[in-house]
Design an enzyme around this catalytic site. Structure first.
Site, PDB file in Angstrom:
ATOM      1  N   LYS A  94       0.863  -1.315  -0.546  1.00 63.42           N
ATOM      2  CA  LYS A  94       0.309   0.103  -0.233  1.00 63.42           C
ATOM      3  C   LYS A  94       0.875   1.655  -0.176  1.00 63.42           C
ATOM      4  O   LYS A  94       1.656   1.869   0.481  1.00 63.42           O
ATOM      5  CB  LYS A  94      -0.831   0.461   1.550  1.00 63.42           C
ATOM      6  CG  LYS A  94      -2.029   0.848   1.231  1.00 63.42           C
ATOM      7  CD  LYS A  94      -3.155   0.846   0.785  1.00 63.42           C
ATOM      8  CE  LYS A  94      -4.017   1.825   0.217  1.00 63.42           C
ATOM      9  NZ  LYS A  94      -4.307   2.651  -1.147  1.00 63.42           N
ATOM     10  N   LYS A 130       5.243   2.072  -2.552  1.00 64.81           N
ATOM     11  CA  LYS A 130       5.092   2.957  -3.970  1.00 64.81           C
ATOM     12  C   LYS A 130       5.707   3.169  -4.936  1.00 64.81           C
ATOM     13  O   LYS A 130       6.393   1.785  -5.407  1.00 64.81           O
ATOM     14  CB  LYS A 130       6.145   3.948  -3.113  1.00 64.81           C
ATOM     15  CG  LYS A 130       5.934   5.739  -3.260  1.00 64.81           C
ATOM     16  CD  LYS A 130       4.759   5.810  -2.122  1.00 64.81           C
ATOM     17  CE  LYS A 130       5.117   7.615  -2.808  1.00 64.81           C
ATOM     18  NZ  LYS A 130       3.633   7.760  -1.048  1.00 64.81           N
ATOM     19  N   GLY A 169      -2.860   8.578  -4.178  1.00 72.28           N
ATOM     20  CA  GLY A 169      -2.423   9.294  -4.339  1.00 72.28           C
ATOM     21  C   GLY A 169      -1.033   9.379  -4.150  1.00 72.28           C
ATOM     22  O   GLY A 169      -0.590   8.932  -2.916  1.00 72.28           O
ATOM     23  N   ASP A 170      -0.378  11.099  -4.191  1.00 69.17           N
ATOM     24  CA  ASP A 170       0.976  11.575  -3.817  1.00 69.17           C
ATOM     25  C   ASP A 170       1.342  12.477  -4.003  1.00 69.17           C
ATOM     26  O   ASP A 170       0.597  12.979  -5.167  1.00 69.17           O
ATOM     27  CB  ASP A 170       2.388  10.393  -3.892  1.00 69.17           C
ATOM     28  CG  ASP A 170       3.752  10.967  -3.446  1.00 69.17           C
ATOM     29  OD1 ASP A 170       3.385  10.446  -2.136  1.00 69.17           O
ATOM     30  OD2 ASP A 170       4.645  11.577  -3.935  1.00 69.17           O
ATOM     31  N   SER A 381      -6.692   5.993   3.710  1.00 73.59           N
ATOM     32  CA  SER A 381      -6.901   4.572   2.345  1.00 73.59           C
ATOM     33  C   SER A 381      -7.535   3.078   3.277  1.00 73.59           C
ATOM     34  O   SER A 381      -8.110   2.722   2.476  1.00 73.59           O
ATOM     35  CB  SER A 381      -5.496   4.949   1.821  1.00 73.59           C
ATOM     36  OG  SER A 381      -5.441   5.545   1.469  1.00 73.59           O
TER      37      SER A 381
HETATM   38  P1  NDP Z   1       0.840  17.692  -4.036  1.00 73.49           P
HETATM   39  O1  NDP Z   1       1.376  17.200  -5.991  1.00 73.49           O
HETATM   40  O2  NDP Z   1      -1.139  17.816  -3.810  1.00 73.49           O
HETATM   41  O3  NDP Z   1       0.879  19.166  -3.738  1.00 73.49           O
HETATM   42  C1  NDP Z   1       2.735  19.172  -3.277  1.00 73.49           C
HETATM   43  C2  NDP Z   1       3.536  20.317  -2.910  1.00 73.49           C
HETATM   44  O4  NDP Z   1       4.827  20.720  -2.887  1.00 73.49           O
HETATM   45  C3  NDP Z   1       3.371  21.849  -4.003  1.00 73.49           C
HETATM   46  O5  NDP Z   1       2.984  23.012  -3.340  1.00 73.49           O
HETATM   47  C4  NDP Z   1       4.475  21.203  -4.847  1.00 73.49           C
HETATM   48  O6  NDP Z   1       4.848  22.995  -5.315  1.00 73.49           O
HETATM   49  C5  NDP Z   1       5.467  21.235  -3.799  1.00 73.49           C
HETATM   50  N1  NDP Z   1       6.223  21.042  -4.311  1.00 73.49           N
HETATM   51  C6  NDP Z   1       6.327  19.466  -4.942  1.00 73.49           C
HETATM   52  N2  NDP Z   1       8.064  19.790  -5.255  1.00 73.49           N
HETATM   53  C7  NDP Z   1       8.364  20.172  -4.790  1.00 73.49           C
HETATM   54  C8  NDP Z   1      10.166  20.652  -5.300  1.00 73.49           C
HETATM   55  N3  NDP Z   1      10.842  20.049  -5.281  1.00 73.49           N
HETATM   56  N4  NDP Z   1      10.384  22.101  -3.874  1.00 73.49           N
HETATM   57  C9  NDP Z   1       9.114  23.169  -3.962  1.00 73.49           C
HETATM   58  N5  NDP Z   1       8.598  22.658  -3.568  1.00 73.49           N
HETATM   59  C10 NDP Z   1       8.024  21.737  -4.365  1.00 73.49           C
HETATM   60  O7  NDP Z   1       1.006  16.656  -3.306  1.00 73.49           O
HETATM   61  P2  NDP Z   1       1.283  16.219  -1.296  1.00 73.49           P
HETATM   62  O8  NDP Z   1       0.582  17.751  -1.273  1.00 73.49           O
HETATM   63  O9  NDP Z   1       0.164  15.161  -2.284  1.00 73.49           O
HETATM   64  O10 NDP Z   1       2.154  15.659  -1.437  1.00 73.49           O
HETATM   65  C11 NDP Z   1       3.125  16.581  -0.525  1.00 73.49           C
HETATM   66  C12 NDP Z   1       4.064  16.247  -0.098  1.00 73.49           C
HETATM   67  O11 NDP Z   1       3.355  14.817   1.238  1.00 73.49           O
HETATM   68  C13 NDP Z   1       4.771  14.432  -0.595  1.00 73.49           C
HETATM   69  O12 NDP Z   1       6.126  14.896  -0.008  1.00 73.49           O
HETATM   70  C14 NDP Z   1       4.423  13.380  -0.168  1.00 73.49           C
HETATM   71  O13 NDP Z   1       4.819  12.301  -0.160  1.00 73.49           O
HETATM   72  C15 NDP Z   1       3.514  13.391   1.372  1.00 73.49           C
HETATM   73  N6  NDP Z   1       2.837  12.758   1.245  1.00 73.49           N
HETATM   74  C16 NDP Z   1       1.559  12.460   0.616  1.00 73.49           C
HETATM   75  C17 NDP Z   1       0.472  12.277   1.150  1.00 73.49           C
HETATM   76  C18 NDP Z   1      -1.190  12.225   0.585  1.00 73.49           C
HETATM   77  O14 NDP Z   1      -2.076  11.751   1.008  1.00 73.49           O
HETATM   78  N7  NDP Z   1      -1.111  12.714  -0.818  1.00 73.49           N
HETATM   79  C19 NDP Z   1       0.053  10.951   2.473  1.00 73.49           C
HETATM   80  C20 NDP Z   1       1.880  11.466   2.926  1.00 73.49           C
HETATM   81  C21 NDP Z   1       2.445  11.871   2.691  1.00 73.49           C
HETATM   82  P3  NDP Z   1       4.701  22.688  -7.362  1.00 73.49           P
HETATM   83  O15 NDP Z   1       3.084  22.686  -7.085  1.00 73.49           O
HETATM   84  O16 NDP Z   1       5.269  23.643  -7.760  1.00 73.49           O
HETATM   85  O17 NDP Z   1       4.936  21.463  -7.521  1.00 73.49           O
END
Ligand code: NDP
Length: 449
Positions: A94, A130, A169-170, A381
């Site tokens: 997962k 993943k 998602g991620d 999830s």
């Molecule tokens: P999204 O794609 O919805 O959002 C990502 C955010 O982070 C955007 O604002 C993006 O900006 C910014 N970002 C991404 N890459 C970079 C970078 N290299 N430098 C600066 N800013 C960056 O993703 P999520 O919110 O789903 O995920 C965010 C984090 O949370 C990740 O680390 C993910 O692994 C973790 N996570 C997510 C879960 C989920 O349920 N979605 C569960 C557990 C952890 P921009 O749009 O400009 O790229």
């Protein structure tokens, strides 16, 4: 990597380096876990004898495949996609799918490795995996995203299933992408197998509160860390990096619990709004219009946008990194500590570098690592899978209550394990050891797997 490893663990780490050359994020994630496992091997020598750690560091299966697709002008593109099925001792693999140009095997392996322990911490029957692709969704039309998702699923479908591997998602993969992926899976298999993907829309098997779960869960965890210190979020100033799924709902829950979020960001720059971030504006820009965060100042003239600004230089009581890996380094951590920050909880995976973690820990602030603090997403999830299995659909309040209880339990388990192993308040050690022991016991019981 900062701390030295126990003499039993150093050779294991050297072997990981040798077998996985160039995968620096994976090395970092493994090192961070191994740093804390020394005391476990003293208490449980059988885990060392049976080489449980060596086995956990090697994925059960790694799939790499080609994703050809055509853009709106008819041009052909070829991306690479991955699914790393890391550990299924506790349940089906997962973990989410990430679409970002930086994706390569090392990123997916670091995320999959973390996911094993995170999922164990939830107390729910899910293993760790993943996936993702180096596809860049920025600026792509809905039709292009759909064609990409359909092409990816045309290969991925044969490797996943509700009892095998359940993606979600991620970064770069939200409700829209899950919809396209699910539609193609259903079409190819001719099965309405709801539990094969999570993060689905409510009208076709999704769970209420899944969209909010990671951000909400991170804030519930923060609240628990503060409670353990006789404090709360009420009246606190908060800074949240990112403005994606996790960041948006972390901001929402922080506001609900009486804190004021004054800054957020995207990969182009940061917004500072001293009177408090207006979340409706952020949702409109990011969830509906899919624009850059700089557009925020069109709606709020008193807010400031700093192109390529450093969000960690904004003074705050609580910092919630919710963007990406290694976004908060040693210098940033020192700045936060100097500015009086008392708590950091990671909504993102591995956002703090090893130097940053060391600075937080020696300053004695409450530091919640992603494995524990962002486990609310995968927990919900798993609740979505439960609803799918029983063909049921729970209310928002009921689901959120379950999420909150899970986060409280994760906090309690990490806190108590840290005390038991003589490191009170060390949530990194608490999370790693709690998760590891659950997985190690299950693997041991199943023979040599
Ligand atoms: P999204 O794609 O919805 O959002 C990502 C955010 O982070 C955007 O604002 C993006 O900006 C910014 N970002 C991404 N890459 C970079 C970078 N290299 N430098 C600066 N800013 C960056 O993703 P999520 O919110 O789903 O995920 C965010 C984090 O949370 C990740 O680390 C993910 O692994 C973790 N996570 C997510 C879960 C989920 O349920 N979605 C569960 C557990 C952890 P921009 O749009 O400009 O790229």
């Amino acid at each position: 990597m900062t701390a030295r490893l126990d003499e039993k663990l150093e050779p294991i780490f050297q072997d990981v380096l040798r077998r996985n050359p160039g995968e620096v994020e994976f090395h970092q994630a493994v090192h961070e876990v191994l740093e804390t496992l020394g005391p476990v091997l003293v208490k449980h020598p059988e885990f060392a004898e049976r080489k449980i750690i060596q086995r956990i560091c090697e994925p059960e299966r790694q799939i790499i495949f080609r994703v050809p697709w055509q853009d709106d002008n008819g041009e052909i593109h070829i991306n690479r996609a991955f699914r790393v099925e890391f550990n299924s001792a506790l349940g089906p693999y997962k973990g989410g799918m990430r679409f970002h140009p930086s994706v390569y095997l090392g990123i997916i392996k670091f995320l999959g490795f973390e996911q094993i322990f995170k999922n164990a911490l939830t107390g729910l029957p899910i293993g760790g995996g993943k996936g993702g692709s180096d596809f860049d969704p920025k600026g792509r039309s809905d039709a292009e995203i759909m064609r990409f998702c359909q092409s990816l699923m045309t290969e991925l479908y044969r490797h996943i299933g509700e009892y095998t591997d359940v993606p979600a998602g991620d970064i770069g993969v939200g409700g829209r992408e899950i919809g396209y992926l699910f539609g193609q899976y259903k079409r190819i298999t001719n099965r309405y197998e709801s539990g094969v993907l999570t993060g689905k829309g409510l009208s076709y098997g999704g769970s209420r509160a899944r969209t909010e779960a990671t951000g909400y869960g991170t804030v519930f965890f923060t609240q628990e860390m503060l409670k353990a210190r006789g404090d709360s979020l009420e009246g606190k100033t908060v800074v949240v990096s990112g403005s994606g799924n996790v960041a948006i709902y972390a901001i929402e829950k922080a506001h609900e619990l009486g804190a004021k979020v004054i800054a957020c960001s995207d990969s182009s720059g940061i917004i500072v709004h001293e009177s408090g971030i207006d979340l409706d504006t952020v949702k409109r820009i990011k969830e509906v219009e899919r624009r850059r965060i700089s557009a925020y100042t069109e709606f709020h003239k008193d807010a400031k946008y700093v192109e390529a600004g450093n969000i960690w230089s904004v003074p705050c009581d609580v910092a919630l990194p919710c963007a990406t890996q290694n976004e908060l380094n040693g210098t940033d951590a020192a700045t936060l500590v100097k500015n009086g920050c008392i708590a950091v909880a990671e909504g993102a995976n591995m956002p703090t570098t090893p130097e940053g973690i060391q600075i937080f820990q020696s300053a004695g602030l409450a530091y919640g690592p992603g494995k524990a603090a962002n486990a609310g997403g995968v927990s919900t999830s798993a609740l979505e899978m439960q609803q799918n299995a029983s063909r049921d659909s729970w209310s928002f309040d009921f689901t959120q209550k379950r999420l909150e209880e899970i986060m409280i339990n994760i906090h309690r388990d990490c806190f108590e394990t840290a005390e038991e192993f003589g490191a009170p308040g060390n949530y990194v050690l608490g999370a790693n050891i709690t998760g590891f022991i659950k997985v190690a016991r299950a693997m041991d019981a199943m023979g040599l797997i």
